[in-house]
Enzyme design. Structure first.
Site, PDB file in Angstrom:
ATOM      1  N   ASP A  22       0.810  -1.223   0.000  1.00 57.56           N
ATOM      2  CA  ASP A  22       0.000   0.000   0.000  1.00 57.56           C
ATOM      3  C   ASP A  22       0.840   1.268   0.000  1.00 57.56           C
ATOM      4  OD1 ASP A  22      -2.303  -1.443  -0.035  1.00 57.56           O
ATOM      5  OD2 ASP A  22      -2.729  -1.232   2.100  1.00 57.56           O
ATOM      6  N   ARG A  55       2.190   4.881  17.019  1.00 60.25           N
ATOM      7  CA  ARG A  55       1.676   5.929  16.115  1.00 60.25           C
ATOM      8  C   ARG A  55       2.118   7.337  16.503  1.00 60.25           C
ATOM      9  NH1 ARG A  55       1.815   1.582  13.494  1.00 60.25           N
ATOM     10  NH2 ARG A  55      -0.080   0.845  12.499  1.00 60.25           N
ATOM     11  N   ASP A  71      -5.785   3.655  13.767  1.00 57.60           N
ATOM     12  CA  ASP A  71      -4.465   4.211  13.475  1.00 57.60           C
ATOM     13  C   ASP A  71      -4.535   5.531  12.703  1.00 57.60           C
ATOM     14  OD1 ASP A  71      -3.082   2.228  14.846  1.00 57.60           O
ATOM     15  OD2 ASP A  71      -3.078   0.879  13.126  1.00 57.60           O
ATOM     16  N   SER A 103      -4.077  -8.659   8.462  1.00 57.11           N
ATOM     17  CA  SER A 103      -3.482  -7.332   8.597  1.00 57.11           C
ATOM     18  C   SER A 103      -2.668  -7.370   9.885  1.00 57.11           C
ATOM     19  CB  SER A 103      -4.587  -6.280   8.686  1.00 57.11           C
ATOM     20  OG  SER A 103      -4.026  -5.073   9.135  1.00 57.11           O
TER      21      SER A 103
HETATM   22  N1  ARG Z   1      -6.685  -2.816  17.069  1.00 51.69           N
HETATM   23  C1  ARG Z   1      -5.361  -2.443  17.439  1.00 51.69           C
HETATM   24  C2  ARG Z   1      -5.294  -0.981  17.722  1.00 51.69           C
HETATM   25  O1  ARG Z   1      -6.164  -0.283  17.331  1.00 51.69           O
HETATM   26  C3  ARG Z   1      -4.335  -2.897  16.442  1.00 51.69           C
HETATM   27  C4  ARG Z   1      -4.278  -2.183  15.141  1.00 51.69           C
HETATM   28  C5  ARG Z   1      -3.302  -2.828  14.280  1.00 51.69           C
HETATM   29  N2  ARG Z   1      -3.129  -2.181  13.042  1.00 51.69           N
HETATM   30  C6  ARG Z   1      -3.056  -2.827  11.880  1.00 51.69           C
HETATM   31  N3  ARG Z   1      -2.880  -2.102  10.836  1.00 51.69           N
HETATM   32  N4  ARG Z   1      -3.220  -4.111  11.800  1.00 51.69           N
HETATM   33  O2  ARG Z   1      -4.397  -0.514  18.360  1.00 51.69           O
END
Ligand code: ARG
Length: 399
Positions: A14, A95, A124, A175
């Site tokens: 991506d 992040r 995110d 993912s």
């Molecule tokens: N649900 C978790 C969070 O919001 C993990 C997110 C993981 N991100 C990903 N792109 N798989 O912190």
């Protein structure tokens, strides 16, 4: 010179396609920024080169592992931070750090925007953009996958048409996001919460049902921070890395949860965070030994608030800053040693000691040497239960 946009670059499909996609859609030159937060895997130099091959005008790699451990993971450890009491905020912690580097590089290179590869359904995107907004309110955030309709199918076609050097590795149905604090796995067959996780999902942990000989480890803390493991001095990063290996071997820190996202969706998430879970267990035990009752009780509420704020993308906020001051103050006496036994998916505290301990043997003991005057309890309980007694009498009168 064209305007510039700094893209948080992972090296994956991506964000690789995102480079050309962003340029086509906005006319901006794309600077790629890859931040190493201990995700492991590919060599960062290969990632840097791929961004250039995909059309970035500049490609920057930052090794932020120590910064991440010291300035993001240690505050989370001091806060025993667990969202919904289960998730140690793996992605939520990286992040704001990545966003801070995005804002810094954008400023240094005179870019007017930053970009990230998140979809419009997750947390995110919020964390990146809320952090950038708080650090550099004039920067614009662009999300090619969300705002410029870059779907996975389109990305593959685009990459093929342009001959982009994308590693079409055996396409994972999941993912995945990972860093030194843990690993998050979502989507694929996990989207049905009735489907049990399979062994294939895990990378940091071995199967806890395959019992290994137990390991014991002693973690030394100084003011809430791990400073030695089995007597050998460690940096925060080393502490997490070493415990990932040690606790990971015993399958500690596997988590399977239906989680409440900030955007209102419930999602099924599988995590593994062996070092984080072992460290938090040890740190909590040391707090039980060294914090007075009211402070420990009050702190547990603050911890939940802290975890919610960080989960919700408000790392750089006034409330979070103030809670950090409180939490730091609570850590003044959180120094000492905790012994953990690691086996069968569990990190069990089997020993605790501290120079700052509030545990007083002569008060606690039921053997000789007891200095606690039990006769005082009688009067204490009379007064303690007085409000209950008075209101109970009223209740009886009303019947
Ligand atoms: N649900 C978790 C969070 O919001 C993990 C997110 C993981 N991100 C990903 N792109 N798989 O912190």
């Amino acid at each position: 010179m064209a305007d510039r946009v700094v893209l948080a670059y992972s090296g994956g499909l991506d964000t690789s396609v995102g480079i050309g996609w962003l340029k086509d859609a906005t006319g901006k030159d794309v600077v790629a920024l890859a931040v190493d937060v201990g995700q492991g895997g590919e060599d960062m130099d290969d990632i840097r080169q791929r961004a250039l091959d995909c059309g970035a005008v500049e490609s920057i790699v930052v090794d932020a592992k120590d910064e991440f451990a010291a300035n993001f993971l240690m505050p989370a450890l001091k806060a025993n931070a667990m969202y919904q009491k289960t998730y140690p905020l793996v992605s939520a912690l990286s992040r704001p750090l990545i966003a801070r580097h995005l804002a810094r590089v954008a400023k240094e290179l005179g870019a007017d925007s930053v970009a990230h590869g998140c979809t419009g359904k997750g947390n995110d995107q919020v964390r990146f953009e809320a952090a950038v907004a708080a650090l550099a309110p004039d920067l614009k955030s662009i999300a090619p996958v969300r705002d410029l309709a870059l779907t996975r199918d389109k990305a593959i076609i685009y990459a093929e048409e342009r001959g982009l050097p994308i590693r079409q590795s055996a396409k994972s149905p999941y993912s995945i996001d990972k860093n030194v604090w843990g690993r998050a796995v979502e989507t694929g067959f996990l989207e049905d919460p009735w489907n049990a996780p399979i062994e294939d999902l895990y990378e940091y942990t071995q199967d806890p049902s395959v019992l290994q000989d137990a390991d014991e480890v002693v973690i030394t803390f100084s003011q809430g921070i791990p400073t030695a493991i089995d007597g050998a001095a460690v940096t925060p990063l080393q502490a997490v890395e070493q415990l990932n290996l040690l606790a990971g071997k015993h399958g500690v820190g596997r988590i399977d949860v239906v989680e409440d996202r900030l955007v209102g969706i419930k999602s099924r998430e599988v995590y593994e965070a062996p070092g984080a879970i072992a460290l938090i267990a040890a740190h909590e035990a040391l707090e039980s030994l060294t914090l007075e009752r009211d402070l420990g009780r009050y702190k547990r509420g603050v911890e939940a608030d802290w975890a919610n704020l960080v989960y919700d993308g408000l790392w750089f906020s006034g409330l979070k800053r103030s809670l950090d001051v409180f939490i730091d103050d609570t850590q003044k006496y959180v120094s000492g040693e905790i012994r953990l036994k690691l086996q069968g998916g569990r990190a069990v505290v089997t020993g605790q000691k501290s120079e700052q301990s509030l545990y007083d043997f002569s008060l606690a003991t039921y053997d000789t040497g007891d200095t606690f005057d039990q006769s005082l309890s009688k009067g204490f309980i009379e007064i303690w239960s007085l409000p209950s007694k008075i209101s109970a009498k009223r209740d009886l009168r009303q019947q």
